[in-house]
Design a protein around this motif. Structure first.
Motif, PDB file in Angstrom:
ATOM      1  N   GLN A 109       3.703  13.886  69.163  1.00  0.00           N
ATOM      2  CA  GLN A 109       4.961  14.623  69.151  1.00  0.00           C
ATOM      3  C   GLN A 109       5.706  14.319  70.448  1.00  0.00           C
ATOM      4  OE1 GLN A 109       4.945  18.987  69.275  1.00  0.00           O
ATOM      5  NE2 GLN A 109       6.504  18.984  67.680  1.00  0.00           N
ATOM      6  N   PHE A 133      -1.716  15.613  68.891  1.00  0.00           N
ATOM      7  CA  PHE A 133      -2.497  16.543  68.084  1.00  0.00           C
ATOM      8  C   PHE A 133      -3.566  15.789  67.297  1.00  0.00           C
ATOM      9  CE2 PHE A 133      -0.218  20.431  68.633  1.00  0.00           C
ATOM     10  CZ  PHE A 133       1.109  20.066  68.841  1.00  0.00           C
ATOM     11  N   PHE A 160      -7.192  12.935  61.754  1.00  0.00           N
ATOM     12  CA  PHE A 160      -5.889  12.349  62.040  1.00  0.00           C
ATOM     13  C   PHE A 160      -5.527  12.571  63.510  1.00  0.00           C
ATOM     14  CE2 PHE A 160      -4.576  11.967  57.564  1.00  0.00           C
ATOM     15  CZ  PHE A 160      -5.407  12.896  56.959  1.00  0.00           C
ATOM     16  N   TYR A 202      -1.745  12.771  65.562  1.00  0.00           N
ATOM     17  CA  TYR A 202      -0.292  12.769  65.508  1.00  0.00           C
ATOM     18  C   TYR A 202       0.260  12.833  66.925  1.00  0.00           C
ATOM     19  CZ  TYR A 202      -0.127  13.633  60.477  1.00  0.00           C
ATOM     20  OH  TYR A 202      -0.254  13.527  59.127  1.00  0.00           O
ATOM     21  N   PHE A 219      -5.102  21.839  62.680  1.00  0.00           N
ATOM     22  CA  PHE A 219      -4.706  21.163  63.904  1.00  0.00           C
ATOM     23  C   PHE A 219      -5.432  21.731  65.114  1.00  0.00           C
ATOM     24  CE2 PHE A 219      -1.102  18.405  63.005  1.00  0.00           C
ATOM     25  CZ  PHE A 219      -0.736  18.810  61.737  1.00  0.00           C
ATOM     26  N   GLY A 220      -5.662  20.864  66.074  1.00  0.00           N
ATOM     27  CA  GLY A 220      -6.063  21.326  67.380  1.00  0.00           C
ATOM     28  C   GLY A 220      -4.854  21.892  68.119  1.00  0.00           C
ATOM     29  N   GLN A 221      -5.121  22.402  69.325  1.00  0.00           N
ATOM     30  CA  GLN A 221      -4.049  23.061  70.076  1.00  0.00           C
ATOM     31  C   GLN A 221      -3.070  22.065  70.682  1.00  0.00           C
ATOM     32  OE1 GLN A 221      -7.333  23.319  70.323  1.00  0.00           O
ATOM     33  NE2 GLN A 221      -7.990  25.379  70.939  1.00  0.00           N
ATOM     34  N   GLY A 222      -3.453  20.820  70.712  1.00  0.00           N
ATOM     35  CA  GLY A 222      -2.589  19.788  71.270  1.00  0.00           C
ATOM     36  C   GLY A 222      -2.887  19.524  72.735  1.00  0.00           C
ATOM     37  N   LEU A 258       7.024  14.786  64.494  1.00  0.00           N
ATOM     38  CA  LEU A 258       5.587  14.486  64.451  1.00  0.00           C
ATOM     39  C   LEU A 258       5.395  13.097  63.872  1.00  0.00           C
ATOM     40  CD1 LEU A 258       4.501  17.986  63.304  1.00  0.00           C
ATOM     41  CD2 LEU A 258       3.505  16.841  65.268  1.00  0.00           C
TER      42      LEU A 258
END
Lengths: 113, 116
Positions: free
Chosen positions: B39, B91, B35, B37, B106-109, B45
């Motif tokens: 933000q 993300f 996925f 997302y 999730f990754g760290q963004g 989100l």
């Protein structure tokens, strides 16, 4: 259709206080979860539920309790707040366990002093 | 163990530039879902895309495109002709697994700043 509703949006707690973050969804989703978002760490799973009466721990469960008495509601309880729990908290729900996207609430910004 | 890595912490571009956000994932499962997302500064989100492990077709949605390559365990996101409104934290996330509990990793963004 409200989606996922989280309350409150902002909260300041003193160390040692307890509180409950509320989460409700009106989409009849089975799966609900709580995440915390901290700078540089993305979102980390605290607790999750795959249906009413069923909950389990995620990656960072210490200091938090959950229960799932109904499909709609999934409250997160902080038992004794600590400064390390200062974070932004997100509740999410999804239709099924893995295949569908999660819908997120607006988030709760919690500060523990 | 499952893991998502977004190596780019922050990216800054000038409006109309193209930009690619990298996402590398680790999983031992054969069935999984990826996925993206968004933000925005307002904090919510926003779901952008879902891809399952059996569908390696690239996808394009307007100025957004995604490149999924199982051979390199990557699911990169490209914004063409970036706009100021694209400024956000993005993300990448992974779901699936043998227990199929629906947990999102999730990754760290990546914080994207698009300057006018």
């Amino acid at each position: 259709n409200a989606g996922v509703t989280q309350t409150p949006k902002f909260q300041v707690l003193k160390t040692g206080q307890s509180m409950t973050l509320q989460c409700a969804q009106d989409m009849n989703h089975e799966y609900m979860s709580w995440y915390r978002q901290d700078p540089g760490m993305g979102l980390r799973l605290i607790h999750y539920s795959v249906g009413a009466g069923i909950t389990d721990q995620g990656e960072v469960p210490n200091g938090y309790n959950v229960s799932r008495s109904t499909t709609e509601d999934f409250p997160l309880r902080l038992l004794s707040a600590a400064p390390s729990q200062t974070s932004v908290y997100f509740c999410a729900s999804s239709y099924s366990r893995a295949a569908y996207e999660a819908f997120f609430g607006q988030g709760t910004r919690l500060t523990v002093v | 163990a499952q893991k998502v890595t977004q190596a780019q912490t922050e990216i800054s571009v000038v409006e109309k530039e193209d930009v690619t956000l990298d996402c590398v994932y680790e999983t031992r499962d054969t069935t999984y879902y990826l996925f993206w997302y968004k933000q925005p500064p307002s904090g919510e989100l926003v779901f952008l895309i879902r891809r399952n492990s059996f569908d390696e077709q690239n996808e394009i949605s307007g100025r957004y495109s995604w490149n999924f390559q199982k051979s390199t365990s990557s699911f990169n996101f490209t914004i063409t002709a970036s706009q100021v409104v694209d400024s956000a934290v993005y993300f990448c996330a992974l779901s699936g697994g043998s227990s199929n509990t629906g947990k999102l990793i999730f990754g760290q963004g990546t914080t994207l700043q698009v300057k006018p």
